[in-house]
Design an enzyme around this catalytic site. Structure first.
Site, mmCIF file in Angstrom:
data_model
loop_
_atom_site.group_PDB
_atom_site.id
_atom_site.type_symbol
_atom_site.label_atom_id
_atom_site.label_comp_id
_atom_site.label_asym_id
_atom_site.label_seq_id
_atom_site.Cartn_x
_atom_site.Cartn_y
_atom_site.Cartn_z
ATOM 1 C CG ASP A 199 -9.983 -4.702 -4.139
ATOM 2 O OD1 ASP A 199 -10.990 -4.183 -4.651
ATOM 3 O OD2 ASP A 199 -9.956 -5.121 -2.966
ATOM 4 C CG ASP B 127 -8.340 -12.004 -3.392
ATOM 5 O OD1 ASP B 127 -7.912 -11.245 -2.516
ATOM 6 O OD2 ASP B 127 -9.547 -12.053 -3.723
#
Length: 376
Positions: free
Chosen positions: A92, A271
């Site tokens: 990320d 996720d």
């Protein structure tokens, strides 16, 4: 990175596919355990691979940039070598963490100035140095730097934020083109669709993101407090625009029910910190419902954690023993619960894939959701 779409469900938009990276194949739909600081919290890498059977995990640029720092990870030869994980890794960009630091950051078109949550030191993220950091981490999938809008927010804020996200994306793409991977394997960049809960902004963003022809695309800015029905509406809208021949990643979602509903809308990748975070607090997800293992009712229940489960945890430990560990405040309790929950999430997406391929996903989903939602 390559993506092969293998089958689409007849009654829903659910898809089964396969992503190929230089660190192995990923069968979709897939859940990605969150390894924020280079580790899936409380679970050994060995168990993430052999028991949980994860095919890809996450790392976080913000946290790894601050500690241990990119210099140390570069010296180790990248995040794979640093943490011992030989499967695929997605990082990320840190956009969500910057969003969560709203009280200690200053954002403008050039980037974000923020203070470390560790020691209060000042740092700046730009699209360029976020890509540079992800090059140093060596993730297989890098995320574009974006601003995650809060919920609720007004239309003008969401519109201005989206303009910045799109400008940052152009700079991210340029930086990727100007640089090369550092460790001898490929890295792909996923852009992120934003636009809060406004249909016209989501449509505009999805069209912009689709125009880049990236290896995969993400949907961000959801599961931040909006009603589930709104999340599903925005997800369906965006999935109808993003390319069918590229994987779609819904960021930060969610409960087992959320995942099944979103698979039905055409999402391939997920996720969420929920399996480990809730596990550390004694909440267990099972094939027949949700257990609060701290409750006294489990005190002398010597049946497996999940009698129908297939992980090492389900074969090895009883509910009574796990409750005892939580009552005694033993660290092992949270570790066992976390491993169990991740194993359940991975089982759930494997089953979803199996039923998509077999052609009865819609019927299976309709039977599963009432079971996994109930409290035991």
């Amino acid at each position: 990175m390559q993506f092969a779409l293998q089958k689409t469900d007849d009654k829903t938009s659910a898809r089964a596919g396969e992503i190929t990276t230089d660190h192995g194949k990923i069968q979709t739909p897939i859940f990605m355990p969150v390894g924020t600081a280079g580790t899936v919290k409380g679970v050994h890498i060995r168990d993430v691979k052999e028991d949980v059977k994860a095919q890809i995990i996450l790392g976080n640029t913000y946290h790894l940039y601050l500690r241990p720092g990119t210099k140390i990870i570069e010296e180790a030869g990248g995040l794979h070598r640093f943490n011992g994980w030989d499967g695929a890794i997605l990082t990320d960009s840190g956009g969500y963490q910057v969003y969560s630091l709203s009280g200690t950051r200053k954002l403008d078109e050039s980037g974000v100035l923020f203070r470390s949550h560790i020691d209060g030191s000042k740092h700046r993220f730009t699209p360029e140095n976020v890509i540079d950091t992800q090059r140093s981490l060596g993730s297989d999938i890098m995320m574009a730097f974006d601003e995650c809008t809060p919920y609720p927010c007004d239309y003008e804020y969401a519109k201005n934020s989206l303009d910045i996200t799109h400008k940052w994306l152009a700079r991210c793409v340029k930086r990727v083109e100007e640089t090369s991977p550092k460790y001898g394997y490929g890295q792909s960049l996923f852009p992120i669709v934003q636009g809060s809960t406004f249909r016209d902004l989501r449509i505009k963003s999805a069209e912009v993101i689709a125009s880049y022809g990236a290896d995969g695309n993400a949907i961000g800015g959801l599961s931040v407090g909006e009603p589930h029905e709104v999340m599903y509406e925005m997800t369906a809208l965006v999935c109808g625009i993003l390319p069918k021949d590229k994987p779609r990643y819904l960021m930060g979602v969610g409960t087992p029910e959320n995942i099944l509903e979103s698979i039905a809308l055409g999402v391939d990748m997920f996720d969420c910190v929920m399996p480990t975070r809730n596990g550390r607090n004694g909440m267990l997800f099972t094939k027949n419902g949700i257990i609060n293992i701290k409750n006294k009712k489990w005190e002398n229940d010597f049946s497996p954690v999940d009698p129908e489960g297939t992980s090492f945890v389900d074969r090895q430990y009883s509910r009574a023993y796990l409750r005892h560990l939580f009552a005694a405040r033993e660290l092992l309790g949270g570790m066992i619960a976390s491993q169990h929950n991740i194993a359940f999430y991975l089982w759930l997406v494997r089953e979803a894939r199996k039923h998509i391929l077999e052609g009865d996903f819609a019927q299976w989903k309709a039977q599963m959701i009432p079971k996994i939602k109930q409290r035991l």
